[in-house]
Design an enzyme around this catalytic site. Structure first.
Site, short mmCIF file in Angstrom:
data_model
loop_
_atom_site.label_atom_id
_atom_site.label_comp_id
_atom_site.label_asym_id
_atom_site.label_seq_id
_atom_site.Cartn_x
_atom_site.Cartn_y
_atom_site.Cartn_z
N CYS A 100 32.50 -2.42 66.62
CA CYS A 100 32.39 -3.81 66.22
C CYS A 100 33.31 -4.12 65.04
CB CYS A 100 30.94 -4.10 65.85
SG CYS A 100 30.69 -5.68 65.03
N TRP A 141 21.58 -2.52 70.02
CA TRP A 141 22.38 -1.31 69.87
C TRP A 141 21.43 -0.11 69.89
CZ3 TRP A 141 27.67 -1.56 69.51
CH2 TRP A 141 28.23 -2.79 69.17
N THR A 150 22.09 -7.56 65.30
CA THR A 150 23.51 -7.44 65.01
C THR A 150 23.83 -6.30 64.06
OG1 THR A 150 23.46 -8.93 63.09
CG2 THR A 150 23.69 -9.95 65.26
N VAL A 151 25.08 -5.86 64.14
CA VAL A 151 25.67 -4.95 63.18
C VAL A 151 26.83 -5.66 62.51
CG1 VAL A 151 24.99 -2.80 64.32
CG2 VAL A 151 27.10 -3.92 65.01
N TYR A 193 37.61 -14.59 69.88
CA TYR A 193 36.39 -14.76 70.66
C TYR A 193 36.37 -16.14 71.33
CZ TYR A 193 34.33 -10.47 68.91
OH TYR A 193 34.08 -9.16 68.65
#
Length: 354
Positions: free
Chosen positions: A59, A92, A126-127, A192
């Site tokens: 990521c 994840w 999220t990370v 994105y």
């Protein structure tokens, strides 16, 4: 075109959930905004060996935090957990660790740490995320604030010789913030917007904005070694994590294909310059990057075939940018060797040959 419709999309674990509103990509920037500070004002005080940074190498938003942690020498203060490159709709997972569990938190999915903070947590898992090892709950997943706080709130734990990533001079800081805003909206997030555009019109607009910004950066970096001058700053970290993924992923997978990074002389030399500095390239795992994008984004790549290329050897070619500034560390020193257990796997980078 905006027809008033909102469509949920599955790519929810990199820097926030997102939707396609009227066929245009819109990132949900609502995070757990709790901060870890010297005074503990939000209930979480800076304390060595208490917190764990969870950051997937795949990521770009998480890669920032890995780089900053290493540049500042915070390895002894904040441990690092690394999920594998892919995830499902839930979270994840720690599939690269023995037994499929994070060795310090004892969890299989990052989702468990978010639910420890809020059993009804409604947003994307999220990370990067920072977890309090005392109760296993996420403290924050605000990726932009995390790296800023590593530079400021954690200063007492920086290594000797750590570079100053945030300028002290107010005018320079204002300039850096302005540059970072444009880099974020047009480049970090711009790729994105191209990749997940829901219409030709939305894609064309995103494509134009992205390459207008890249042309601006190409011109800016023709006369200065780094974005703010002679030394690296947080702005360089933020741009680097998109550039290092550009030819491997964004050019083809996200249709950002006016040209490759290797065809923009100043940006390509600048990216190689950073890649070859300790703390940057030694955090990059190209195999994980490609696996994440091409396997997780099944709406874009339903076959899940991961491309064999591009050839990575060019990342180690001389960049010749020393003539624009000879002290990238701004009077500081480079970080030491990568810690045991944090090295990029053999064969996943030109810096880690098989």
């Amino acid at each position: 075109m905006n027809d008033g419709t909102t469509t949920e999309r599955p790519e929810h674990s990199q820097g926030g959930t997102y939707t396609v509103e009227g066929q245009e990509f819109v990132r949900d920037a609502n995070y757990i905004s709790t901060r870890i500070t010297r005074d503990g004002e939000d209930g979480y005080a800076v304390e060595a060996d208490r917190y764990r940074l969870i950051a997937a190498r795949a990521c770009p938003w998480a890669n920032r935090s890995i780089i900053v942690r290493r540049l500042l020498g915070l390895e002894d203060a904040i441990s690092l957990g690394m999920p594998g490159p892919t995830h499902d709709e839930r979270s994840w997972t720690f599939d690269l660790d023995p037994g499929g569990k994070d060795p310090e938190l004892g969890i299989e999915r990052l989702q468990e740490a978010f639910f420890a903070r809020d059993p009804e947590y409604p947003r994307g898992i999220t990370v990067p995320a920072i977890v309090d090892t005392r109760d296993g709950a996420v403290v924050t997943n605000d990726f932009a604030q995390i790296t800023l706080d590593l530079s400021t709130e954690w200063a007492a734990h920086h290594r000797e010789g750590a570079p100053r990533l945030l300028p002290e001079d107010p005018a320079e800081r204002d300039e850096m913030d302005s540059v970072m805003r444009r880099v974020y909206t047009e480049v970090n997030n711009g790729v994105y917007r191209c990749g997940f555009a829901g219409s030709q019109e939305a894609y064309d607009e995103a494509y134009e904005r992205l390459f207008t910004a890249l042309d601006w950066l190409e011109e800016r970096l023709t006369t200065r070694r780094f974005l703010l001058g002679d030394a690296i700053t947080e702005a360089d970290v933020r741009l680097f994590t998109t550039l290092v993924r550009f030819d491997a992923v964004y050019h083809g997978h996200f249709k950002c294909n006016r040209n490759k990074l290797t065809e923009m002389p100043a940006l390509w030399a600048y990216a190689r310059d950073l890649f070859q500095l300790p703390g940057f390239g030694d955090t990059v795992d190209f195999a994980q990057i490609k696996e994440h994008y091409y396997v997780v984004h099944t709406d874009i790549n339903p076959t899940r075939i991961v491309p064999a290329g591009p050839d990575l050897r060019g990342w180690l070619d001389p960049h010749g940018r020393e003539s624009l500034g000879d002290d990238p560390w701004g009077g500081g020193t480079p970080p030491g060797p990568v810690r045991d257990g944090e090295q990029v796997a053999a064969g996943h980078s030109p810096l880690s040959p098989a």
